[in-house]
Scaffold this motif. Structure first.
Motif, PDB file in Angstrom:
ATOM      1  N   TRP A   1      -9.345  35.079   5.276  1.00  0.00           N
ATOM      2  CA  TRP A   1      -9.398  33.936   4.368  1.00  0.00           C
ATOM      3  C   TRP A   1      -8.332  32.896   4.657  1.00  0.00           C
ATOM      4  N   THR A   2      -8.693  31.671   4.479  1.00  0.00           N
ATOM      5  CA  THR A   2      -7.737  30.566   4.453  1.00  0.00           C
ATOM      6  C   THR A   2      -8.078  29.700   3.248  1.00  0.00           C
ATOM      7  N   HIS A   3      -7.074  29.399   2.461  1.00  0.00           N
ATOM      8  CA  HIS A   3      -7.288  28.518   1.310  1.00  0.00           C
ATOM      9  C   HIS A   3      -6.455  27.265   1.513  1.00  0.00           C
ATOM     10  N   VAL A   4      -7.064  26.148   1.264  1.00  0.00           N
ATOM     11  CA  VAL A   4      -6.373  24.874   1.470  1.00  0.00           C
ATOM     12  C   VAL A   4      -6.467  24.036   0.191  1.00  0.00           C
ATOM     13  N   VAL A   5      -5.337  23.530  -0.233  1.00  0.00           N
ATOM     14  CA  VAL A   5      -5.313  22.621  -1.388  1.00  0.00           C
ATOM     15  C   VAL A   5      -4.712  21.299  -0.914  1.00  0.00           C
ATOM     16  N   VAL A   6      -5.432  20.227  -1.151  1.00  0.00           N
ATOM     17  CA  VAL A   6      -4.923  18.892  -0.814  1.00  0.00           C
ATOM     18  C   VAL A   6      -4.869  18.079  -2.100  1.00  0.00           C
ATOM     19  N   ALA A   7      -3.737  17.470  -2.356  1.00  0.00           N
ATOM     20  CA  ALA A   7      -3.617  16.615  -3.534  1.00  0.00           C
ATOM     21  C   ALA A   7      -2.860  15.370  -3.125  1.00  0.00           C
ATOM     22  N   GLY A   8      -3.327  14.244  -3.585  1.00  0.00           N
ATOM     23  CA  GLY A   8      -2.627  13.023  -3.208  1.00  0.00           C
ATOM     24  C   GLY A   8      -3.113  11.821  -3.979  1.00  0.00           C
ATOM     25  N   ILE A   9      -2.337  10.766  -3.853  1.00  0.00           N
ATOM     26  CA  ILE A   9      -2.703   9.513  -4.503  1.00  0.00           C
ATOM     27  C   ILE A   9      -2.453   8.384  -3.514  1.00  0.00           C
ATOM     28  N   ASP A  10      -3.357   7.437  -3.511  1.00  0.00           N
ATOM     29  CA  ASP A  10      -3.218   6.281  -2.627  1.00  0.00           C
ATOM     30  C   ASP A  10      -3.589   5.037  -3.431  1.00  0.00           C
ATOM     31  N   GLY A  11      -2.894   3.977  -3.164  1.00  0.00           N
ATOM     32  CA  GLY A  11      -3.219   2.765  -3.906  1.00  0.00           C
ATOM     33  C   GLY A  11      -2.658   1.528  -3.247  1.00  0.00           C
ATOM     34  N   TYR A  12      -2.957   0.394  -3.823  1.00  0.00           N
ATOM     35  CA  TYR A  12      -2.460  -0.860  -3.267  1.00  0.00           C
ATOM     36  C   TYR A  12      -2.307  -1.893  -4.373  1.00  0.00           C
TER      37      TYR A  12
ATOM     38  N   GLN B   1       0.849  -1.188   0.000  1.00  0.00           N
ATOM     39  CA  GLN B   1       0.000   0.000   0.000  1.00  0.00           C
ATOM     40  C   GLN B   1       0.886   1.240   0.000  1.00  0.00           C
ATOM     41  N   TYR B   2       0.432   2.254  -0.652  1.00  0.00           N
ATOM     42  CA  TYR B   2       1.225   3.479  -0.654  1.00  0.00           C
ATOM     43  C   TYR B   2       0.307   4.691  -0.586  1.00  0.00           C
ATOM     44  N   THR B   3       0.848   5.770  -0.086  1.00  0.00           N
ATOM     45  CA  THR B   3       0.159   7.063  -0.072  1.00  0.00           C
ATOM     46  C   THR B   3       1.196   8.124  -0.381  1.00  0.00           C
ATOM     47  N   LEU B   4       0.861   9.046  -1.199  1.00  0.00           N
ATOM     48  CA  LEU B   4       1.773  10.130  -1.524  1.00  0.00           C
ATOM     49  C   LEU B   4       0.934  11.375  -1.741  1.00  0.00           C
ATOM     50  N   GLY B   5       1.243  12.430  -1.041  1.00  0.00           N
ATOM     51  CA  GLY B   5       0.424  13.614  -1.235  1.00  0.00           C
ATOM     52  C   GLY B   5       0.898  14.782  -0.393  1.00  0.00           C
ATOM     53  N   GLY B   6       0.142  15.835  -0.468  1.00  0.00           N
ATOM     54  CA  GLY B   6       0.531  17.018   0.280  1.00  0.00           C
ATOM     55  C   GLY B   6      -0.615  17.982   0.461  1.00  0.00           C
ATOM     56  N   THR B   7      -0.376  18.922   1.347  1.00  0.00           N
ATOM     57  CA  THR B   7      -1.369  19.946   1.657  1.00  0.00           C
ATOM     58  C   THR B   7      -0.687  21.302   1.629  1.00  0.00           C
ATOM     59  N   ALA B   8      -1.320  22.245   0.987  1.00  0.00           N
ATOM     60  CA  ALA B   8      -0.814  23.624   0.998  1.00  0.00           C
ATOM     61  C   ALA B   8      -1.890  24.515   1.596  1.00  0.00           C
ATOM     62  N   THR B   9      -1.500  25.305   2.557  1.00  0.00           N
ATOM     63  CA  THR B   9      -2.435  26.222   3.208  1.00  0.00           C
ATOM     64  C   THR B   9      -1.952  27.654   2.985  1.00  0.00           C
ATOM     65  N   PHE B  10      -2.823  28.472   2.469  1.00  0.00           N
ATOM     66  CA  PHE B  10      -2.483  29.880   2.240  1.00  0.00           C
ATOM     67  C   PHE B  10      -3.363  30.740   3.135  1.00  0.00           C
ATOM     68  N   THR B  11      -2.740  31.676   3.781  1.00  0.00           N
ATOM     69  CA  THR B  11      -3.489  32.587   4.636  1.00  0.00           C
ATOM     70  C   THR B  11      -3.141  34.023   4.246  1.00  0.00           C
ATOM     71  N   PRO B  12      -3.841  34.563   3.263  1.00  0.00           N
ATOM     72  CA  PRO B  12      -3.489  35.913   2.802  1.00  0.00           C
ATOM     73  C   PRO B  12      -3.789  36.970   3.855  1.00  0.00           C
ATOM     74  N   ASP B  13      -4.819  36.759   4.659  1.00  0.00           N
ATOM     75  CA  ASP B  13      -5.159  37.745   5.688  1.00  0.00           C
ATOM     76  C   ASP B  13      -5.910  37.028   6.804  1.00  0.00           C
TER      77      ASP B  13
END
Lengths: 862, 95
Positions: free
Chosen positions: A451-462, A436-448
């Motif tokens: 607002w908070t913007h969150v991007v999550v991207a990842g892949i998981d498989g087996y 099994q594997y998981t690979l991914g990340g999260t980016a959080t932007f806080t301009p002020d």
């Protein structure tokens, strides 16, 4: 009560005296303290520690430092809010820390608040309505102030959440040596019961997630750092040292955020991303011992070794962890080994934080069969497989999927396990392999600040090869595991933005908008043409199918005076792939109300939610797809579960926390394999199936969870009462269930109790979990009937199967862990699993688990 | 000197210890960023001028944030890796 009033009166009278420290101090620096010395006060720990304090005419700053040193406490405060330069006097041979601080802080609106076993915060403005009545009481921190990331898009205080959520602390899991999901959830998440499993059993077997939500397998949606796991049944173990916490929502209310397949709740595993400055640091944990088994001549070796390294500097941190573990053959061919590697990294910028996570888990295990069935299967060597019944697919209305009398299921000639053990045939090596594997990340932007913007991207498989059939009598989970052979991958991209409005404490609101796209590749094996429904057949084809899910989320929550919270959300989701595209709407509505009175907080909450499960997912497909061509399923609608939960949370400082929840849910539109017997059946023909959205299950029950702390001792307990019943069945249904029946394998009662005690050198955790009163098949009777060779296929179809039902009274698991610190950074550890040495009895009478397993080892920092 | 060390050992080896004595909040912010990857956003300029005395020994980030919030008399809302610090009560009563 009278005493309390008297105390309140005395306190109220004393307050004016305390309120003018300057004037009093100018005349007689220490008189004030003596004047209040006879005021009886009770302080929560650690404010009740008694100290000797000799501070005459010193600055408040120094007096606080002396209190801190004398009481061996950590004091936190903001110097801007305290008259640190003020001269104070306090001369006592024996005074409680609480009294000392109250006198030193008199005249300010700053009061001591307990924040931990040895931590006290001097908090300003902590005045509450009930304070006048309880002048000496400090407000503790309850779990209501805990921040969770599950159930809200970007993390929120638990105070505002309208749903019940269980938060399992990674540190507690590490201290208890818990590394299985079953161990973690059964101990700390009421309403979820996961049957214990041996490492050679690769798929999780959920007995109950607030009952059953399927006639096949029930399972939650599982995330690792926000990345969805491709097949949640395969997530069974973790390394506790790299887990910060596990958050669990049990009901369908999480679907409005998490989307399809969250019909039975959500489990979110949050890994640790912290990292300190300085040189890399590491931890080595190594342990080995014996696992007793009545099916092995002597105890078999069990061992686990882990290495962790972390480093960080200037906004960047990274960590690596490696764990390897093995368990010997506690039954023939049950040896298993696991290797888990994981890493994460994080970089912090001025307005953005980017973190990444990766994991690779390799499991290799033999393909054991239940030794309890060995006596029943005294088939002469060389006898042709088959006989009267080569392969019987049992109508799987309950949890039974198939029986494989006499015939092998994983290829190769079948041997009775007992015979094999007697002849001491060598193991043929690992027969199951799972990566099994998981690979991914999260980016959080806080301009002020808004607002908070969150991007999550990842892949998981087996990738899964050679999955064992489990017992000769296959459960739906065995079937799901076998049908999951091959592999699957799932990629997800999720974008969310959160805006905050208003002022906390007055009127505040949150608006969340999000979008998600997931694409899954399912390369599980499907039966080659002409073999549908035949388990014994090994003619499988691997062909990848793709499907995708696109969802949009809007959620708004409004808070009034930090006391009343209303949350509403909607998710619209489109699923497309081999089936016709389908659009589903998932609403959620909830409210909570929080009231604090001194040290006591009460929260009332209620929420409605609806979740769906598409006809085709990796896990779902596992249950049905090997039997039914995809074309026949095109008309199927998603299954759904909707319902309400209401509950109350009470906390008394840090000393006591109670959560009570009532849930009432209905799973409907459930897909059932309605069985048809084809012509020529009597001559050994096959059973036929037609899937329909017809079934319904009602799930009702209560969940209670509590934590009590006193000094070095913490006790946690949980209790769940679940009534899971068949509400509706297909008109042409020929399975063994009837409306009103209890769902099989769902325990009516589950409970747990654990105690942790910690001192300077010793720490120990003991826990017990118990499930009781469920109905399941009598595997031994079924096995005997099948082995007898006289029964016809129709004896194992439909209502006939009810004769093989039996009640199971219960099973109790006891575990413990002990650690002794030899010197700074080095501890000896001892852990024990299955202390009662019960190897059978859950979830049926043919499944065999490892017996009492005791490991001893060492944990060292470097 | 820490108590309850056997359990704390499990986590503190990674986190070390943070000690502040009347430290400007800007310093604390920098450490939280480096240590926990947490970004403190101060919604009020008055908060930015505050000083903090505290020591942390292995607490999870949420615990650290709560202590800071209590000490400052502020509400801290965590949104993932960001923690917004606001005054606990509105500066002036509404109407």
């Amino acid at each position: 009560v009278t005493t309390g009033r008297r105390r309140a009166l005395v306190g109220a009278l004393a307050l004016p005296l305390l309120a003018a420290p300057g004037a009093v101090a100018a005349q007689s620096p220490c008189a004030r303290g003596d004047a209040t010395s006879d005021v009886p006060r009770r302080w929560p720990a650690p404010l009740d520690r008694l100290i000797e304090l000799h501070a005459r005419d010193v600055e408040l700053r120094d007096a606080l430092a002396r209190v801190q040193a004398a009481a061996r406490l950590r004091l936190s405060y903001s110097g801007d809010l305290l008259p640190l330069g003020r001269r104070v006097c306090l001369w006592r041979e024996r005074v409680s820390v609480g009294d000392a601080l109250a006198e030193l802080l008199a005249g300010t609106d700053v009061r001591p608040v307990v924040a931990g076993a040895d931590a006290v915060v001097l908090a300003p403005g902590a005045r509450a309505a009930g304070d006048a009545a309880l002048p000496g009481m400090a407000r503790g921190l309850g779990t209501l102030d805990r921040v969770v990331v599950t159930g809200s898009p970007a993390g929120a205080s638990e105070r505002a959440l309208p749903v019940a959520i269980s938060v399992i602390d990674g540190g507690a899991l590490a201290a208890a040596g818990t590394s299985t999901l079953a161990g973690a959830l059964d101990q700390a998440a009421p309403g979820i019961w996961l049957w214990a499993q041996s490492p050679s059993n690769l798929a999780a077997r959920y007995g109950s997630i607030r009952g059953a939500s399927s006639f096949g397998v029930s399972y939650p949606k599982i995330y690792i750092d926000g990345i969805e796991v491709a097949n949640p049944l395969l997530f069974t173990r973790f390394t506790p040292e790299i887990v910060e916490r596990i958050e669990v929502i049990r009901g369908p209310q999480g679907a409005a955020l998490y989307g399809a397949d969250a019909i039975s709740g959500v489990v979110n595993v949050v890994t640790r991303h912290d990292g300190g400055a300085g040189p890399p640091r590491g931890l080595l944990r190594t342990s080995a011992g014996l696992s007793h088994s009545e099916f092995a001549e002597r105890g078999v070796l069990a061992q686990e070794h882990s290495l962790f390294v972390r480093a960080g500097a200037r906004g960047r941190s990274a960590g690596l962890a490696a764990t390897v573990g093995t368990l010997g053959p506690f039954v023939p061919r049950a040896a298993s080994e696991q290797l888990a590697l994981s890493g994460n990294a994080r970089a912090v910028g001025a307005r953005a934080i980017v973190s990444g996570t990766a994991r690779l888990v390799v499991d290799r295990a033999g393909a054991p069969t239940s030794p309890l069935l060995a006596d029943l299967a005294q088939v002469p060597a060389g006898a042709p497989p088959g006989g009267a019944l080569a392969t019987a697919d049992v109508v799987s209305a309950g949890r039974l999927a198939s029986m494989r009398p006499r015939g092998g299921g994983t290829g190769g000639p079948y041997r009775a396990p007992g015979l094999e053990a007697a002849l001491a045939l060598p193991d043929t090596g690992p027969a199951q392999s799972l990566r099994q594997y998981t690979l991914g990340g999260t980016a959080t932007f806080t301009p002020d600040a808004r607002w908070t913007h969150v991007v999550v991207a990842g892949i998981d498989g087996y990738r899964l090869d050679g999955a064992a059939a489990g017992a000769s009598i296959a459960s739906a989970v065995d079937s799901a595991l076998r049908a999951a052979r091959g592999g699957a991958d799932r990629g997800t991209v999720r974008v969310s933005s959160v805006a905050r409005f208003g002022t906390v404490g007055a009127r505040a609101g949150t608006l969340t908008l999000g979008a998600e796209h997931a694409r899954a590749r399912d390369a599980t094996e499907t039966p080659a043409a002409g073999h549908g429904g035949a388990y014994g057949a090994n003619a499988f084809a691997r062909s990848a199918t793709w499907w995708s899910t696109t969802g949009a989320v809007a959620q708004a929550s409004v808070a009034w005076r930090d006391a009343l919270f209303v949350t509403g959300g909607l998710r619209v989701e489109r699923t497309a792939g081999a089936l016709d595209a389908q659009v589903a709407t998932l609403p959620m509505l909830g409210a909570s109300w929080v009231r604090a009175h001194g040290d006591v907080s009460l929260k009332l909450r209620g929420a409605y939610g609806k979740g769906i499960r598409p006809p085709q997912t990796v896990t779902r497909g596992a249950t049905w797809s090997h039997r039914v061509p995809l074309a026949a399923r095109a008309h199927l609608e998603p299954e759904s579960q909707s319902g309400v939960e209401v509950g109350a949370d009470v906390s008394v400082g840090r000393a006591l926390t109670l959560h009570l929840t009532r849930f009432d849910q209905r799973a409907s539109g459930l897909i059932q394999p309605v069985t048809t017997v084809r012509d020529g059946f009597a001559g050994g023909g096959r059973l036929g199936y037609e899937l329909q959205n017809v079934g319904a299950i009602d799930n009702r029950g209560w969940e209670l969870q509590g934590v009590a702390r006193a000094g070095a001792l913490a006790v946690t307990g949980s209790l769940a009462l679940v009534d899971s019943r068949v509400a509706r069945l297909a008109s042409g249904y020929r399975g063994d269930l009837r409306p009103g029946d209890r769902m099989l394998e769902v325990p009516a009662r589950t409970m747990s109790l654990a105690a942790t005690w910690t001192s300077a050198r010793w720490s120990t955790t003991w826990g017990a979990a118990r499930a009781s009163d469920w109905i399941n098949y009598d595997g031994l009777a079924l096995g005997a009937a099948l082995a007898g060779g006289t029964a016809a296929p129709r004896d194992f179809v439909g209502a006939q199967l009810r004769t093989y039902w039996r009640e199971y009274a219960g099973v109790t698991r006891v575990r413990g862990a002990l650690a002794y610190r030899v010197r700074a950074g080095t501890s000896l550890v001892l852990s024990a699993e299955n202390l009662l040495d019960r190897q059978r009895g859950e979830p049926d009478n043919v499944t065999v688990l490892p017996g009492r397993t005791v490991l001893a080892g060492l944990r060292a920092d470097f | 000197v820490r108590r309850g060390a056997a359990t704390d050992d499990d986590v503190s080896w990674l986190r070390g210890r943070l000690v502040y004595r009347d430290a400007p909040l800007a310093h604390v912010r920098a450490d939280l960023r480096r240590w926990y990857g947490l970004e403190l956003v101060l919604a009020d300029s008055a908060l930015a001028a505050r000083h903090l005395t505290a020591s942390f020994a292995g607490e999870p980030p949420d615990e650290v944030l709560r202590v800071i919030g209590l000490a400052l008399g502020a509400a801290i809302e965590r949104r993932g890796d960001t923690a917004v610090v606001r005054p606990r009560r509105p500066p002036a009563p509404a109407r």
